[in-house]
Design an enzyme around this catalytic site. Structure first.
Site, PDB file in Angstrom:
ATOM      1  CB  SER A  86       5.575  -4.287  -2.880  1.00  0.00           C
ATOM      2  OG  SER A  86       4.592  -4.451  -1.882  1.00  0.00           O
ATOM      3  CB  ALA A 140      -1.476   2.756   3.363  1.00  0.00           C
ATOM      4  N   GLY A 141      -0.557   2.543   6.514  1.00  0.00           N
ATOM      5  CA  GLY A 141      -0.692   1.842   7.791  1.00  0.00           C
ATOM      6  C   GLY A 141      -0.076   0.446   7.809  1.00  0.00           C
ATOM      7  CE  LYS A 142       3.629  -0.002   3.031  1.00  0.00           C
ATOM      8  NZ  LYS A 142       3.168   1.405   2.993  1.00  0.00           N
ATOM      9  CB  SER A 143       5.041  -0.116   9.670  1.00  0.00           C
ATOM     10  OG  SER A 143       5.832  -0.083   8.515  1.00  0.00           O
ATOM     11  N   GLY A 165       0.836  -1.203   0.000  1.00  0.00           N
ATOM     12  CA  GLY A 165       0.000   0.000   0.000  1.00  0.00           C
ATOM     13  C   GLY A 165       0.865   1.245   0.000  1.00  0.00           C
ATOM     14  CG  LEU A 166      -0.884   4.925  -1.610  1.00  0.00           C
ATOM     15  CD1 LEU A 166      -1.963   5.998  -1.466  1.00  0.00           C
ATOM     16  CD2 LEU A 166       0.062   5.261  -2.769  1.00  0.00           C
ATOM     17  CB  SER A 167       4.416   6.233   1.886  1.00  0.00           C
ATOM     18  OG  SER A 167       5.062   6.713   3.036  1.00  0.00           O
TER      19      SER A 167
HETATM   20  P1  ADP Z   1       3.241   2.591   6.223  1.00  0.00           P
HETATM   21  O1  ADP Z   1       3.994   1.457   6.861  1.00  0.00           O
HETATM   22  O2  ADP Z   1       2.121   2.127   5.322  1.00  0.00           O
HETATM   23  O3  ADP Z   1       4.113   3.633   5.586  1.00  0.00           O
HETATM   24  P2  ADP Z   1       2.856   3.464   8.903  1.00  0.00           P
HETATM   25  O4  ADP Z   1       2.179   2.324   9.619  1.00  0.00           O
HETATM   26  O5  ADP Z   1       4.329   3.652   9.071  1.00  0.00           O
HETATM   27  O6  ADP Z   1       2.454   3.356   7.364  1.00  0.00           O
HETATM   28  O7  ADP Z   1       2.181   4.842   9.285  1.00  0.00           O
HETATM   29  C1  ADP Z   1       0.798   5.008   9.277  1.00  0.00           C
HETATM   30  C2  ADP Z   1       0.465   6.163  10.203  1.00  0.00           C
HETATM   31  O8  ADP Z   1      -0.941   6.447  10.124  1.00  0.00           O
HETATM   32  C3  ADP Z   1       0.781   5.821  11.644  1.00  0.00           C
HETATM   33  O9  ADP Z   1       1.265   6.983  12.261  1.00  0.00           O
HETATM   34  C4  ADP Z   1      -0.593   5.427  12.200  1.00  0.00           C
HETATM   35  O10 ADP Z   1      -0.694   5.641  13.572  1.00  0.00           O
HETATM   36  C5  ADP Z   1      -1.524   6.356  11.430  1.00  0.00           C
HETATM   37  N1  ADP Z   1      -2.881   5.860  11.248  1.00  0.00           N
HETATM   38  C6  ADP Z   1      -3.990   6.585  11.447  1.00  0.00           C
HETATM   39  N2  ADP Z   1      -5.090   5.860  11.183  1.00  0.00           N
HETATM   40  C7  ADP Z   1      -4.688   4.648  10.812  1.00  0.00           C
HETATM   41  C8  ADP Z   1      -5.379   3.471  10.414  1.00  0.00           C
HETATM   42  N3  ADP Z   1      -6.705   3.395  10.362  1.00  0.00           N
HETATM   43  N4  ADP Z   1      -4.639   2.382  10.078  1.00  0.00           N
HETATM   44  C9  ADP Z   1      -3.284   2.441  10.111  1.00  0.00           C
HETATM   45  N5  ADP Z   1      -2.574   3.525  10.470  1.00  0.00           N
HETATM   46  C10 ADP Z   1      -3.278   4.633  10.833  1.00  0.00           C
END
Ligand code: ADP
Length: 206
Positions: free
Chosen positions: A112, A42-45, A38-40
């Site tokens: 990815s 998006a919440g993957k980590s 997913g996008l940066s």
């Molecule tokens: P990615 O790994 O996709 O780049 P991160 O998990 O690092 O994304 O960051 C996502 C950010 O968005 C975090 O700071 C998280 O707390 C916030 N966030 C807010 N709402 C959500 C949600 N519904 N699901 C996942 N992350 C969320």
């Protein structure tokens, strides 16, 4: 970068006696890879971390491969051109494959962005072992979160080839799971993954 493969005719891989199914049985689990794309922002980590916590609490043997962290080590020689991103995905896929072979439930958090590259990784695994999870947030939502300020920098032109801005993101066509993170908070999104997993046999090597 990925074009220069060659087959070394002097390589004769040794036949190993302990088989993947035996390693999986020793861990009493069915190894697989949970591939979060997913996008940066998006919440993957965030979600992968919560899923790993849940699996760990349930006594599963896991490992979380985080794309950003791998870029500080194994993949530190790679940039963000299309070729470098492809190689990045290929390497993470190969590492995940080794870990699945070792009997682990592997979580991968990696933008990815290219469908074809993800499909190549899927092809490394047995049927049912590669679980593609689209961590789906509209660009506007991801950009509003911007926890690391990366979108801001990309919009200012300080970062090039940034996914969603000046580099494409190709959403999965038929992922095993899609998490709408604009609607679900991280805990509920993680629970969806755990619920999905509990619907398939995790015990044994079957
Ligand atoms: P990615 O790994 O996709 O780049 P991160 O998990 O690092 O994304 O960051 C996502 C950010 O968005 C975090 O700071 C998280 O707390 C916030 N966030 C807010 N709402 C959500 C949600 N519904 N699901 C996942 N992350 C969320």
């Amino acid at each position: 970068m990925s074009a220069g493969f060659f087959v070394n005719e002097a390589l004769f891989p040794h036949h190993h006696s302990v088989l993947p199914a035996q390693r999986a049985a020793a861990k009493a689990q069915q190894p697989c890879v949970l591939w979060f794309t997913g996008l940066s922002a998006a919440g993957k980590s965030t979600i992968a971390d919560l899923v790993e916590q849940g699996l760990h609490r349930a006594g599963r043997h896991t490992y979380l491969l985080d794309g950003d962290k791998l870029r500080t080590g194994l993949n530190r020689d790679l940039g963000f051109s299309a070729a470098a991103r492809s190689e990045n995905i290929r390497r993470v896929g190969e590492v995940a494959r080794l870990m699945v072979d070792a009997g682990l439930i592997v979580l991968v958090a990696l933008i990815s962005p290219f469908r074809a590259e993800r499909d190549k990784v899927r092809a490394l695994f047995a049927a049912g072992q590669f679980i593609e999870i689209h961590v789906d947030a509209p660009l506007a939502v991801a950009e509003a979160r911007d926890p690391k300020g990366l979108y801001r920098r990309a919009r200012r032109g300080e970062l090039r080839d940034f996914t969603g801005i000046d580099s494409p993101y190709e959403a999965p066509v038929a992922p095993e799971l899609r998490l709408d993170t604009a609607a679900l908070d991280p805990a509920r999104a993680a629970q969806q993954v755990l619920d999905w997993l509990s619907g398939r046999p995790l015990d044994g090597a079957g």
